[in-house]
Design an enzyme around this catalytic site. Structure first.
Site, PDB file in Angstrom:
ATOM      1  N   GLU A  95      -2.513  -7.187  -1.515  1.00  0.00           N
ATOM      2  CA  GLU A  95      -2.911  -7.565  -0.147  1.00  0.00           C
ATOM      3  C   GLU A  95      -3.980  -6.618   0.373  1.00  0.00           C
ATOM      4  O   GLU A  95      -4.865  -7.010   1.126  1.00  0.00           O
ATOM      5  CB  GLU A  95      -1.678  -7.603   0.770  1.00  0.00           C
ATOM      6  CG  GLU A  95      -0.856  -8.859   0.522  1.00  0.00           C
ATOM      7  CD  GLU A  95       0.635  -8.716   0.772  1.00  0.00           C
ATOM      8  OE1 GLU A  95       1.053  -7.759   1.445  1.00  0.00           O
ATOM      9  OE2 GLU A  95       1.395  -9.581   0.279  1.00  0.00           O
TER      10      GLU A  95
ATOM     11  N   HIS B  26      -2.034  -2.229  -3.378  1.00  0.00           N
ATOM     12  CA  HIS B  26      -1.312  -3.510  -3.322  1.00  0.00           C
ATOM     13  C   HIS B  26      -2.332  -4.646  -3.255  1.00  0.00           C
ATOM     14  O   HIS B  26      -3.401  -4.491  -2.653  1.00  0.00           O
ATOM     15  CB  HIS B  26      -0.398  -3.528  -2.090  1.00  0.00           C
ATOM     16  CG  HIS B  26       0.523  -4.703  -2.070  1.00  0.00           C
ATOM     17  ND1 HIS B  26       0.113  -5.951  -1.663  1.00  0.00           N
ATOM     18  CD2 HIS B  26       1.810  -4.839  -2.451  1.00  0.00           C
ATOM     19  CE1 HIS B  26       1.131  -6.801  -1.785  1.00  0.00           C
ATOM     20  NE2 HIS B  26       2.171  -6.143  -2.257  1.00  0.00           N
TER      21      HIS B  26
ATOM     22  N   SER C 271       8.117 -12.232  -5.646  1.00  0.00           N
ATOM     23  CA  SER C 271       9.232 -13.166  -5.445  1.00  0.00           C
ATOM     24  C   SER C 271      10.500 -12.777  -6.205  1.00  0.00           C
ATOM     25  O   SER C 271      11.180 -13.636  -6.751  1.00  0.00           O
ATOM     26  CB  SER C 271       8.808 -14.599  -5.791  1.00  0.00           C
ATOM     27  OG  SER C 271       7.772 -15.019  -4.918  1.00  0.00           O
TER      28      SER C 271
ATOM     29  N   GLY D  58       9.270  -7.575  -1.670  1.00  0.00           N
ATOM     30  CA  GLY D  58       8.806  -7.814  -0.310  1.00  0.00           C
ATOM     31  C   GLY D  58       9.885  -8.500   0.498  1.00  0.00           C
ATOM     32  O   GLY D  58      10.828  -7.875   0.997  1.00  0.00           O
ATOM     33  N   GLY D  59       9.782  -9.803   0.600  1.00  0.00           N
ATOM     34  CA  GLY D  59      10.675 -10.617   1.436  1.00  0.00           C
ATOM     35  C   GLY D  59      12.149 -10.261   1.353  1.00  0.00           C
ATOM     36  O   GLY D  59      12.810 -10.063   2.382  1.00  0.00           O
TER      37      GLY D  59
ATOM     38  N   ASN E  67       9.233  -3.187  -0.077  1.00  0.00           N
ATOM     39  CA  ASN E  67       7.959  -3.137   0.643  1.00  0.00           C
ATOM     40  C   ASN E  67       8.105  -4.027   1.873  1.00  0.00           C
ATOM     41  O   ASN E  67       8.044  -5.245   1.768  1.00  0.00           O
ATOM     42  CB  ASN E  67       6.847  -3.641  -0.289  1.00  0.00           C
ATOM     43  CG  ASN E  67       5.512  -3.786   0.421  1.00  0.00           C
ATOM     44  OD1 ASN E  67       5.347  -3.326   1.548  1.00  0.00           O
ATOM     45  ND2 ASN E  67       4.561  -4.441  -0.234  1.00  0.00           N
ATOM     46  N   TRP E  68       8.322  -3.384   3.008  1.00  0.00           N
ATOM     47  CA  TRP E  68       8.587  -4.164   4.228  1.00  0.00           C
ATOM     48  C   TRP E  68       7.325  -4.846   4.763  1.00  0.00           C
ATOM     49  O   TRP E  68       7.394  -5.678   5.644  1.00  0.00           O
ATOM     50  CB  TRP E  68       9.150  -3.258   5.323  1.00  0.00           C
ATOM     51  CG  TRP E  68      10.525  -2.724   5.046  1.00  0.00           C
ATOM     52  CD1 TRP E  68      11.233  -2.834   3.880  1.00  0.00           C
ATOM     53  CD2 TRP E  68      11.358  -1.989   5.955  1.00  0.00           C
ATOM     54  NE1 TRP E  68      12.458  -2.208   4.020  1.00  0.00           N
ATOM     55  CE2 TRP E  68      12.562  -1.688   5.276  1.00  0.00           C
ATOM     56  CE3 TRP E  68      11.209  -1.559   7.279  1.00  0.00           C
ATOM     57  CZ2 TRP E  68      13.600  -0.981   5.879  1.00  0.00           C
ATOM     58  CZ3 TRP E  68      12.237  -0.852   7.878  1.00  0.00           C
ATOM     59  CH2 TRP E  68      13.421  -0.569   7.182  1.00  0.00           C
ATOM     60  N   LYS E  69       6.172  -4.438   4.293  1.00  0.00           N
ATOM     61  CA  LYS E  69       4.888  -4.949   4.799  1.00  0.00           C
ATOM     62  C   LYS E  69       4.823  -4.767   6.313  1.00  0.00           C
ATOM     63  O   LYS E  69       5.400  -3.814   6.831  1.00  0.00           O
ATOM     64  CB  LYS E  69       4.693  -6.406   4.353  1.00  0.00           C
ATOM     65  CG  LYS E  69       4.863  -6.545   2.832  1.00  0.00           C
ATOM     66  CD  LYS E  69       4.398  -7.850   2.277  1.00  0.00           C
ATOM     67  CE  LYS E  69       4.628  -7.852   0.765  1.00  0.00           C
ATOM     68  NZ  LYS E  69       4.139  -9.044   0.100  1.00  0.00           N
TER      69      LYS E  69
ATOM     70  N   GLY F  82       5.094 -13.556  -2.541  1.00  0.00           N
ATOM     71  CA  GLY F  82       5.389 -14.297  -1.319  1.00  0.00           C
ATOM     72  C   GLY F  82       5.315 -15.798  -1.487  1.00  0.00           C
ATOM     73  O   GLY F  82       5.304 -16.541  -0.504  1.00  0.00           O
TER      74      GLY F  82
ATOM     75  N   GLU G 176       2.274  -6.850 -10.395  1.00  0.00           N
ATOM     76  CA  GLU G 176       2.518  -7.867  -9.384  1.00  0.00           C
ATOM     77  C   GLU G 176       1.488  -8.987  -9.499  1.00  0.00           C
ATOM     78  O   GLU G 176       0.410  -8.901  -8.899  1.00  0.00           O
ATOM     79  CB  GLU G 176       2.424  -7.254  -7.984  1.00  0.00           C
ATOM     80  CG  GLU G 176       3.452  -6.193  -7.697  1.00  0.00           C
ATOM     81  CD  GLU G 176       3.794  -6.143  -6.214  1.00  0.00           C
ATOM     82  OE1 GLU G 176       4.968  -6.299  -5.891  1.00  0.00           O
ATOM     83  OE2 GLU G 176       2.879  -5.978  -5.396  1.00  0.00           O
TER      84      GLU G 176
END
Ligand code: PGA
Length: 252
Positions: A98, A96, A214, A235-236, A9-11, A174, A168
């Site tokens: 977010e 998600h 994470s 993500g990251g 997930n590149w966001k 994150g 999640e």
């Protein structure tokens, strides 16, 4: 046999040059990849079309990070399931945390989006997760159960079998603070039980349940080796081709 799904997930990251560089690196790294693992990237909308063209002959699949539930109309700024389907997007992340927290997405909206994705043959990755406060008060399981029950409202057995769930925990996203493999597996198996109550054993035993929050190179192996965890939403660490590829290789 459930095929693990490793999804990036590149966001809201990467300009076009960076996106293409990341994809090119991933294509190179996965050139001879022949494990039974599904590899997915979810770039921002603006990069989807170009990326689709460059991954066509690779093992990499394409997903979007969000979408509207209507096919078309006066919804300024939105992107529809028809538009995603039209350019070959196969997966979409729905609900998600977010989006729930920063864009006020409700269970009802998420349910509409889930139905719309299924209608267009796009595989939805439904995200569920509790906050730290909810976990500390011991209500995390009822929160997750509610999120699942509401998201699947009015979805039939056949369609339910196409949904992927990503557990999640919000406190792990994150933050560098991942759930322990035990915590993650316990919730994944609770999610499987909840799905089985709704749709029966067959659907629940075949459902792909990912963990996200994470996931990094150094903890992927342990998390991905848990019985009820069938992959990860990352993500990251999905923004670096080498790291993402190492995590892909930890899947089994
Ligand atoms: P993270 O994000 O890996 O950076 O914690 C996961 C996610 O939000 O899907």
């Amino acid at each position: 046999m459930r095929t693990p799904l490793i999804a990036g997930n590149w966001k809201m990251n990467n300009n076009m040059t960076e996106s293409m560089e990341l994809v090119d690196n991933l294509i190179q790294l996965t050139k001879n990849f022949n494990k039974n693992v599904e590899i997915l990237i979810c770039p921002p909308f603006t990069a989807l079309f170009s990326i689709k063209n460059s991954i066509n002959d690779s093992v990499i699949k394409l997903g979007a990070q969000n979408m509207h539930f209507e096919e078309k109309g006066a919804y300024t700024g939105e992107v529809s399931p028809m538009m995603l389907h039209d350019i070959g997007v196969e997966y979409v992340i729905i609900g998600h945390s977010e989006r729930r927290q920063l864009f006020n997405e409700t269970d009802d909206l998420i349910n509409k989006k889930l139905k719309a994705a299924l209608k267009y043959g796009i595989k939805p990755i439904l995200c569920v997760g509790e906050t730290l406060g909810q976990r500390e008060s011991g209500i995390e399981k009822s929160i997750i159960k509610n999120q699942i029950t509401n998201a699947f409202n009015d979805i039939n057995d056949k369609d339910s079998a196409k949904v992927i769930i990503a557990y999640e925990p919000i406190w792990a996203i994150g933050t560098g603070k991942n759930a322990t493999s035990n915590q993650a597996n316990e919730m994944a198996s609770f999610i499987r039980k909840t799905v089985s109550e709704l749709y029966g054993e067959l659907v629940s035993q075949n459902m792909i349940i990912q963990y996200g929050g994470s996931v990094k190179v150094n903890n992927a192996n342990e998390i991905l080796s848990q019985n009820d965890i069938d992959g990860a939403l990352i993500g990251g660490a999905s923004l670096k081709a080498e790291d993402f590829y190492k995590i892909i290789n930890s899947a089994q």
